[in-house]
Structure formats: structure tokens, C-alpha cells
Enzyme design. Structure first.
Site, PDB file in Angstrom:
ATOM      1  CB  THR A 171      21.629  13.721 -25.378  1.00  0.00           C
ATOM      2  OG1 THR A 171      22.297  14.871 -24.634  1.00  0.00           O
ATOM      3  CG2 THR A 171      20.287  14.143 -25.607  1.00  0.00           C
ATOM      4  CG  ASP A 209      27.517  14.024 -19.626  1.00  0.00           C
ATOM      5  OD1 ASP A 209      26.233  14.695 -19.792  1.00  0.00           O
ATOM      6  OD2 ASP A 209      28.218  14.502 -20.554  1.00  0.00           O
ATOM      7  CB  SER A 210      30.666  13.243 -24.464  1.00  0.00           C
ATOM      8  OG  SER A 210      30.232  14.547 -24.488  1.00  0.00           O
ATOM      9  CB  SER A 211      31.334  16.080 -19.357  1.00  0.00           C
ATOM     10  OG  SER A 211      30.295  16.874 -19.995  1.00  0.00           O
ATOM     11  CB  THR A 261      26.596  16.834 -28.977  1.00  0.00           C
ATOM     12  OG1 THR A 261      26.034  17.198 -28.175  1.00  0.00           O
ATOM     13  CG2 THR A 261      25.611  15.932 -29.825  1.00  0.00           C
ATOM     14  CG  ASP A 262      28.087  18.438 -23.890  1.00  0.00           C
ATOM     15  OD1 ASP A 262      27.495  18.943 -24.721  1.00  0.00           O
ATOM     16  OD2 ASP A 262      27.873  18.217 -22.608  1.00  0.00           O
ATOM     17  CB  THR A 309      33.557  23.127 -33.997  1.00  0.00           C
ATOM     18  OG1 THR A 309      33.945  23.623 -32.543  1.00  0.00           O
ATOM     19  CG2 THR A 309      33.092  24.154 -34.728  1.00  0.00           C
ATOM     20  NE  ARG A 346      40.137  26.898 -26.912  1.00  0.00           N
ATOM     21  CZ  ARG A 346      39.260  26.440 -27.249  1.00  0.00           C
ATOM     22  NH1 ARG A 346      38.115  26.801 -27.738  1.00  0.00           N
ATOM     23  NH2 ARG A 346      39.196  24.943 -26.932  1.00  0.00           N
ATOM     24  CB  CYS A 399      37.710  34.078 -35.241  1.00  0.00           C
ATOM     25  SG  CYS A 399      37.008  34.218 -36.714  1.00  0.00           S
TER      26      CYS A 399
HETATM   27  N1  ASP Z   1      25.887  15.972 -22.206  1.00  0.00           N
HETATM   28  C1  ASP Z   1      25.689  15.431 -23.359  1.00  0.00           C
HETATM   29  C2  ASP Z   1      27.083  14.548 -23.592  1.00  0.00           C
HETATM   30  O1  ASP Z   1      27.695  15.209 -24.186  1.00  0.00           O
HETATM   31  C3  ASP Z   1      25.186  16.184 -24.373  1.00  0.00           C
HETATM   32  C4  ASP Z   1      24.755  15.542 -25.784  1.00  0.00           C
HETATM   33  O2  ASP Z   1      24.958  14.274 -25.855  1.00  0.00           O
HETATM   34  O3  ASP Z   1      24.349  16.167 -26.596  1.00  0.00           O
HETATM   35  O4  ASP Z   1      27.121  13.400 -23.442  1.00  0.00           O
END
Ligand code: ASP
Length: 351
Positions: A13, A66-68, A98-99, A174, A255, A288
């Protein structure tokens, strides 16, 4: 004193813009490195930093992602990139979505052996191009941690996530929020540093620094096939069996409920036992976030233990996945199972 930092822009992002620039509500896509570089204002004057893209493993550079879309192939490319530049920099910043940042940070913690310099992952919840973005602050903080000689800070010789007002051990972190600036937590380990007007580093929590840089090496083997699966109320024998019978899969992160509990149905437990007998490593982690797996605490957990499921202590699911891929890429199932509960990179609290 001055410092040198290598900043590797993988995407996320921080550098994203609307796909249709005329429509601010269109989906976000990563912008190029030059555009990101132009948006960075007020960089620290005493840190020299180079901004590069993520290596494609064949001598070129990947477009930001995108980190996905980031996975084990990118983790090994990143490790190799850091290793190639290791001698030339005081620290490294990895700009990452962040993902899946916690997965990448955990994986790098295993791939980088005898690390003696900071590898600081950061990103942001809002693109750097919009007002109220958290990107400038997160980047400045990450540069300060990575450029520790200039910032007059202790060296944090670890893979960390620096986000909002904390520095977290990467393999303990996490993602906990898509909406708050503080997007990450490390539920089973206090922050390694807190960032206010002053930066307070918790020296007692840091891993020790190797005596010399010569000991450092980057491991590049991540070939094992692992699945991350979950128990849920109502799971059937055939559902679990289907997940545990996928051809080629060598290990599973499972999990579990509470402190590492599962339904008591003998047929369901037998499916797990068959997977283990077939040479697959099954590691129990918890839904948890806080606390550790204690498979003997309840009868509902003992069943897992009797089937040969390995307790994952207080590891995050992200760390367990990265660790299992790493272990099964270099050890056989019995050796890997024996190492799951061993503290290798500060990823768990040994019982
Ligand atoms: N979809 C974004 C990613 O992980 C989200 C982010 O960076 O906050 O690349």
C-alpha cells in the site's frame, strides 16, 4: 556518524495509487519505484540510502507487488539480495505490503543465518501519496532502526517489523488491523523497541550479534510443500481427510482450538494419525493469538498428541508455516518434527 541503508521496495500500500487515476475509488495498484522515491520527503540527513526493487532471481527486478502475490520464491530472492549487499550496508529496510508481511518477515528470519544487522520490514496502511498517510513516519522510523550507527541506537541484529510506534520481532508478529495505524502486534513477546520522541530499545530482548560478519549466510532452499489448515466446529472426517491427503504435501500447520484442542471423535483423530504415519509433519498452533499450545492440558488436546501431532508452542501461524517450509526443505520428517518446538530464531518461548 553516518550510516548506509539499502531499501528494497517489494510493493504494498505504501506505494499504491488508484488503478484509474481519474477515479480515486478504483482499486489500488502498486506504482513504480521512481514515483515512490519522488514522494519521499525529509529523508534523514545522516543516512545514505539506496532504493531498489525486488530481484526477480534472474538478474532483473520485479515490478512492485501486492503482498498477496508474494510467496516462497520471493522470500529466497529477497534473502539472496540482502546477502549480496550485506557487506556494503549497516542495515536493510524492506518495503512490503502489510497483508503477508508477517509471513515474509518470519521466512527471512529463518533464511538469514547468523544475522548481525537489522532487516526492517515496514509498509503503511495508507499510500504515501495521500494526506494523513502513515508511510512517512513508518519509513523514517524504519530507516532510523536500520541506520542505527547514525541514529545512535543499539544494533537490532534481527528481522523485525517496524510499524506505527513499535518494533516487533518479525517471526512473532501478526497483522491485527486493517484500519488502525498500529496494524501489527506480537502477542507473545513485548516489542523490541518503542518509538516515541525517543526510541527506546529493549536490549534484554534482543538476540545476540554474531562475533563477525563472516558467519552470516543466506539459505535459499525453500522447496517443501506445506498447507495451512484449520479445525472448526462441525469439521467432518472426510473434509479433514481430503485436506490431509493432498499429493506432494509434506507438512501441515493445523490451527486448533484453545490451547491446542481438537474434537475427540476417534475417526477424525485417526485421519491425523494416518497423515503422520505417512511421513507428514503436522504442527498444532492456536486460533487464539495469546498463549501457547499445551496439548496435555485438556483431554481434547491429548488426542492430537497421541496421533503424533507436534505442538507449536506459542508460535504464530505465520511463523509456524515459514519454519515448517524451511525445516522440511532441509531435514527429513523426523528431524523436522524434532526441531519444530526448538527455539531457532527467537520464534517461540521454549517450555
Ligand atoms: N494489499 C496490500 C498489500 O499487502 C495491503 C497493505 O499493504 O497494507 O500489499
Amino acid at each position: 556518524m553516518r550510516a548506509k541503508v539499502l531499501v528494497i521496495y517489494t510493493g504494498g500500500t505504501m506505494g499504491m495509487v488508484p488503478a484509474d487515476e481519474a477515479d480515486p475509488d478504483s482499486p489500488l495498484v502498486p506504482a513504480g519505484r521512481d514515483r515512490l522515491a519522488r514522494a519521499i520527503v525529509n529523508p534523514p540527513g545522516d543516512i545514505d540510502w539506496d532504493l531498489i526493487g525486488l530481484a526477480d532471481g534472474a538478474g532483473g527486478t520485479l515490478p512492485p507487488l501486492d503482498s498477496s502475490d508474494v510467496g516462497p520464491g520471493h522470500w529466497t530472492a529477497l534473502a539472496a539480495q540482502i546477502a549480496a549487499a550485506y557487506a556494503d550496508y549497516d542495515g536493510f529496510v524492506v518495503l512490503h505490503g502489510t497483508d503477508t508481511m508477517a509471513y515474509s518477515a518470519a521466512a527471512l528470519s529463518f533464511l538469514l543465518e547468523n544475522l548481525g544487522k537489522p532487516v526492517v520490514f515496514t509498509g503503511s496502511q495508507l499510500p504515501i501519496f495521500v494526506s494523513r498517510s502513515d508511510a512517512p513516519g513508518n519509513l523514517a522510523n524504519a530507516l532510523a532502526i536500520a541506520g542505527w550507527p547514525a541514529s545512535k541506537l543499539p544494533c537490532i541484529p534481527e528481522v523485525v517489523i517496524c510499524f506505527a510506534d513499535v518494533v516487533l520481532r518479525g517471526n512473532r508478529a501478526t497483522k491485527v488491523s486493517t484500519g488502525a495505524y498500529r496494524g501489527f502486534a506480537s502477542p507473545n513477546l513485548p516489542p523490541l523497541a518503542r518509538l516515541g520522541i525517543e526510541i527506546a530499545v529493549e536490549r534484554a530482548l534482543l538476540r545476540s550479534r554474531p562475533a563477525s560478519d563472516a558467519a552470516f549466510r543466506a539459505d535459499r532452499r525453500l522447496t517443501a510443500q506445506i498447507m495451512d489448515i484449520s479445525l472448526y466446529p462441525g469439521i467432518t472426517v472426510s473434509q479433514l481427510d481430503a485436506m490431509l491427503s493432498v499429493p506432494g504435501v509434506q507438512g501441515y500447520v493445523l490451527r486448533c482450538f484453545g490451547a491446542g484442542n481438537a474434537p475427540g471423535d476417534p475417526a477424525l483423530l485417526a485421519v491425523l494419525g494416518r497423515a503422520v504415519a505417512a511421513g507428514r509433519v503436522v504442527v498444532a498452533v492456536k486460533h487464539c493469538p495469546e498463549g501457547a499450545v499445551e496439548m496435555g492440558l485438556y483431554a481434547a488436546g491429548s488426542g492430537l498428541r497421541h496421533q503424533g501431532v507436534v505442538p507449536g508452542a506459542d508460535m504464530t501461524a505465520e511463523a509456524a508455516l515459514a519454519k515448517l517450509i524451511w525445516l522440511l526443505s532441509r531435514y527429513d520428517a523426523a528431524e523436522a518434527a524434532a526441531l519444530v518446538g526448538r527455539d531457532l530464531r527467537g520464534e517461540l518461548t521454549a517450555g
